[in-house]
Scaffold this motif. Structure first.
Motif, mmCIF file in Angstrom:
data_model
loop_
_atom_site.group_PDB
_atom_site.id
_atom_site.type_symbol
_atom_site.label_atom_id
_atom_site.label_comp_id
_atom_site.label_asym_id
_atom_site.label_seq_id
_atom_site.Cartn_x
_atom_site.Cartn_y
_atom_site.Cartn_z
ATOM 1 N N ARG A 37 0.822 -1.196 0.000
ATOM 2 C CA ARG A 37 0.000 0.000 0.000
ATOM 3 C C ARG A 37 0.866 1.259 0.000
ATOM 4 N NH1 ARG A 37 -3.080 -3.315 -1.162
ATOM 5 N NH2 ARG A 37 -5.224 -3.669 -0.441
ATOM 6 N N PHE A 38 0.318 2.324 -0.578
ATOM 7 C CA PHE A 38 0.993 3.622 -0.555
ATOM 8 C C PHE A 38 0.708 4.296 0.791
ATOM 9 C CE2 PHE A 38 1.369 2.743 -4.959
ATOM 10 C CZ PHE A 38 2.371 3.565 -5.456
ATOM 11 N N SER A 39 1.286 3.738 1.831
ATOM 12 C CA SER A 39 0.990 4.180 3.193
ATOM 13 C C SER A 39 2.212 4.743 3.903
ATOM 14 C CB SER A 39 0.427 3.011 4.011
ATOM 15 O OG SER A 39 -0.816 2.596 3.509
ATOM 16 N N GLN A 40 3.249 5.071 3.151
ATOM 17 C CA GLN A 40 4.480 5.574 3.740
ATOM 18 C C GLN A 40 4.787 6.957 3.175
ATOM 19 O OE1 GLN A 40 5.936 3.898 6.068
ATOM 20 N NE2 GLN A 40 8.079 4.485 6.203
ATOM 21 N N LYS A 41 4.987 7.933 4.065
ATOM 22 C CA LYS A 41 5.405 9.253 3.615
ATOM 23 C C LYS A 41 6.801 9.187 3.003
ATOM 24 C CE LYS A 41 2.961 11.870 7.208
ATOM 25 N NZ LYS A 41 3.149 12.782 8.369
ATOM 26 N N SER A 42 7.035 9.990 1.980
ATOM 27 C CA SER A 42 8.373 10.124 1.385
ATOM 28 C C SER A 42 8.818 11.571 1.527
ATOM 29 C CB SER A 42 8.354 9.712 -0.095
ATOM 30 O OG SER A 42 9.642 9.847 -0.662
ATOM 31 N N HIS A 43 9.706 11.789 2.503
ATOM 32 C CA HIS A 43 10.239 13.137 2.737
ATOM 33 C C HIS A 43 11.503 13.414 1.926
ATOM 34 C CE1 HIS A 43 8.200 11.923 6.544
ATOM 35 N NE2 HIS A 43 7.744 13.159 6.517
ATOM 36 N N ASP A 44 12.143 12.335 1.444
ATOM 37 C CA ASP A 44 13.504 12.482 0.915
ATOM 38 C C ASP A 44 13.672 12.019 -0.523
ATOM 39 O OD1 ASP A 44 13.055 9.843 1.550
ATOM 40 O OD2 ASP A 44 15.020 9.494 2.458
ATOM 41 N N HIS A 45 12.672 11.375 -1.113
ATOM 42 C CA HIS A 45 12.793 10.888 -2.490
ATOM 43 C C HIS A 45 11.689 11.447 -3.399
ATOM 44 C CE1 HIS A 45 16.191 8.223 -2.090
ATOM 45 N NE2 HIS A 45 15.637 7.600 -1.067
ATOM 46 N N LYS A 103 16.101 4.786 4.317
ATOM 47 C CA LYS A 103 16.239 5.289 5.687
ATOM 48 C C LYS A 103 14.982 5.955 6.231
ATOM 49 C CE LYS A 103 18.219 9.842 4.462
ATOM 50 N NZ LYS A 103 17.963 9.732 3.017
ATOM 51 N N ASP A 104 14.060 6.331 5.377
ATOM 52 C CA ASP A 104 12.917 7.139 5.810
ATOM 53 C C ASP A 104 11.816 6.268 6.417
ATOM 54 O OD1 ASP A 104 11.331 9.328 6.291
ATOM 55 O OD2 ASP A 104 10.777 9.677 4.210
ATOM 56 N N GLY A 105 12.135 5.633 7.552
ATOM 57 C CA GLY A 105 11.118 4.883 8.279
ATOM 58 C C GLY A 105 11.080 3.390 8.022
ATOM 59 N N TYR A 106 11.974 2.865 7.206
ATOM 60 C CA TYR A 106 11.935 1.445 6.884
ATOM 61 C C TYR A 106 12.844 0.638 7.799
ATOM 62 C CZ TYR A 106 9.470 2.534 2.543
ATOM 63 O OH TYR A 106 8.546 2.956 1.631
ATOM 64 N N THR A 107 12.431 -0.593 8.106
ATOM 65 C CA THR A 107 13.243 -1.515 8.874
ATOM 66 C C THR A 107 13.316 -2.846 8.129
ATOM 67 O OG1 THR A 107 11.277 -2.149 10.144
ATOM 68 C CG2 THR A 107 12.712 -0.476 11.103
ATOM 69 N N LEU A 108 14.305 -3.648 8.476
ATOM 70 C CA LEU A 108 14.517 -4.922 7.792
ATOM 71 C C LEU A 108 13.676 -6.032 8.405
ATOM 72 C CD1 LEU A 108 18.363 -5.177 7.097
ATOM 73 C CD2 LEU A 108 16.520 -5.212 5.412
ATOM 74 N N GLU A 109 13.050 -6.812 7.545
ATOM 75 C CA GLU A 109 12.420 -8.063 7.938
ATOM 76 C C GLU A 109 12.963 -9.156 7.029
ATOM 77 O OE1 GLU A 109 8.195 -8.144 8.166
ATOM 78 O OE2 GLU A 109 8.050 -6.345 9.426
ATOM 79 N N MET A 110 12.787 -10.402 7.453
ATOM 80 C CA MET A 110 13.176 -11.541 6.628
ATOM 81 C C MET A 110 11.909 -12.300 6.247
ATOM 82 S SD MET A 110 16.714 -12.790 8.446
ATOM 83 C CE MET A 110 17.297 -13.655 6.980
ATOM 84 N N LEU A 111 11.744 -12.541 4.950
ATOM 85 C CA LEU A 111 10.513 -13.100 4.413
ATOM 86 C C LEU A 111 10.807 -14.250 3.462
ATOM 87 C CD1 LEU A 111 8.986 -9.675 3.309
ATOM 88 C CD2 LEU A 111 8.586 -10.811 5.477
ATOM 89 N N ASP A 112 9.869 -15.169 3.355
ATOM 90 C CA ASP A 112 9.938 -16.196 2.317
ATOM 91 C C ASP A 112 9.265 -15.675 1.055
ATOM 92 O OD1 ASP A 112 11.247 -18.002 3.928
ATOM 93 O OD2 ASP A 112 9.426 -19.082 4.517
ATOM 94 N N VAL A 113 9.893 -15.944 -0.077
ATOM 95 C CA VAL A 113 9.373 -15.523 -1.379
ATOM 96 C C VAL A 113 8.883 -16.763 -2.119
ATOM 97 C CG1 VAL A 113 9.905 -14.344 -3.544
ATOM 98 C CG2 VAL A 113 11.026 -13.612 -1.417
ATOM 99 N N TYR A 114 7.696 -16.669 -2.700
ATOM 100 C CA TYR A 114 7.047 -17.809 -3.331
ATOM 101 C C TYR A 114 7.000 -17.663 -4.853
ATOM 102 C CZ TYR A 114 5.328 -19.050 1.322
ATOM 103 O OH TYR A 114 5.243 -19.400 2.649
ATOM 104 N N THR A 115 6.844 -18.799 -5.505
ATOM 105 C CA THR A 115 6.542 -18.823 -6.929
ATOM 106 C C THR A 115 5.507 -19.925 -7.162
ATOM 107 O OG1 THR A 115 7.511 -18.858 -9.149
ATOM 108 C CG2 THR A 115 8.324 -20.493 -7.580
ATOM 109 N N PRO A 138 7.420 6.610 12.210
ATOM 110 C CA PRO A 138 6.814 7.948 12.136
ATOM 111 C C PRO A 138 6.347 8.364 10.746
ATOM 112 C CG PRO A 138 9.199 8.099 12.455
ATOM 113 C CD PRO A 138 8.817 6.668 12.672
ATOM 114 N N SER A 139 6.798 7.669 9.708
ATOM 115 C CA SER A 139 6.388 8.028 8.352
ATOM 116 C C SER A 139 5.163 7.252 7.876
ATOM 117 C CB SER A 139 7.548 7.796 7.372
ATOM 118 O OG SER A 139 8.613 8.684 7.634
ATOM 119 N N PHE A 140 4.663 6.334 8.688
ATOM 120 C CA PHE A 140 3.502 5.540 8.301
ATOM 121 C C PHE A 140 2.232 6.372 8.440
ATOM 122 C CE2 PHE A 140 0.083 2.473 9.143
ATOM 123 C CZ PHE A 140 0.255 1.609 8.080
ATOM 124 N N VAL A 141 1.411 6.392 7.394
ATOM 125 C CA VAL A 141 0.181 7.193 7.432
ATOM 126 C C VAL A 141 -1.085 6.338 7.382
ATOM 127 C CG1 VAL A 141 1.210 9.268 6.476
ATOM 128 C CG2 VAL A 141 0.288 7.552 4.923
#
Length: 207
Positions: A37-45, A103-115, A138-141
């Motif tokens: 979803r487009f639910s993240q503010k972009s202050h820097d890009h 850097k603008d509010g994102y954190t790392l997760e580890m996920l399985d990718v499917y096909t 803080p950038s999540f809207v």
């Protein structure tokens, strides 16, 4: 000693059309249990601190239920993207590059990718790294009415360019990546922003 696991990054937004450096292989795939979803503010890009744009993040489907009051498509979309394997010689360099880029509010997760092979879902990559804008950052809207969101994206511009170009490139890339994929939120938003383009073009011609 067992060999170190490869460094694999899953891109679901701008990384699809602007891949990280030093990629040695890539494979398309999708996630289970998430919405894009487009639910993240972009202050820097794709916006500025004064007028932030909107870019995509991943949200756990069960979490999205708490934010989806304005979203007509809360559960049905499939998140397709690309899993990039990075050259081990440049892993540290690419990690630093992506940490800065996201850097603008994102954190790392580890996920399985499917096909899907022969009609059967299977994991194509275990534990791929993925940058996620979690709801507590803080950038999540959260969810915004589609018309308001489209207007914000249509108007916003940042150091990386126009916000609407980010949307258009992502929509085009997802169509090419998985022509049969269902991403109603992305494509409905694209339609609304293109309507604003057409309206502005007609008004300009009429002047």
């Amino acid at each position: 000693m067992p060999s170190k696991a490869p460094y694999v990054v899953f891109g679901y937004g701008s990384l699809i059309f602007k891949p990280p450096p030093n990629v040695i292989s890539q494979v398309p795939g999708f996630l289970k249990g998430y919405v894009r979803r487009f639910s993240q503010k972009s202050h820097d890009h794709r916006g500025t601190p004064e007028n932030p744009g909107r870019v995509v993040t991943l949200i756990h489907k069960e979490d999205w239920d708490h934010f989806s009051g304005s979203d007509a498509f809360p559960d049905e979309d499939v998140v397709w993207g690309i899993a990039y394997t990075i050259n081990p010689l440049y892993e540290s360099e690419v990690r630093d590059y992506l940490d800065y880029r996201e850097k603008d509010g994102y954190t790392l997760e580890m996920l399985d990718v499917y096909t899907i092979e022969d009609g059967i879902e299977k994991v194509v990559v275990h534990n791929a790294y993925c940058y996620v804008g979690r709801p507590h950052n803080p950038s999540f809207v959260g969810s915004e009415p589609l018309g308001d969101l489209a207007d914000r994206i249509w108007r916003s511009v940042g150091p990386s360019g126009r916000n609407k170009d980010y949307l258009y490139q992502l929509a085009e890339s997802v169509r090419k990546l998985a022509p049969a994929s269902f991403d109603s939120h992305l494509f409905a938003l694209e339609d609304r922003v293109r309507e604003l383009d057409d309206k502005n073009s007609k008004e300009t011609q009429a002047q």
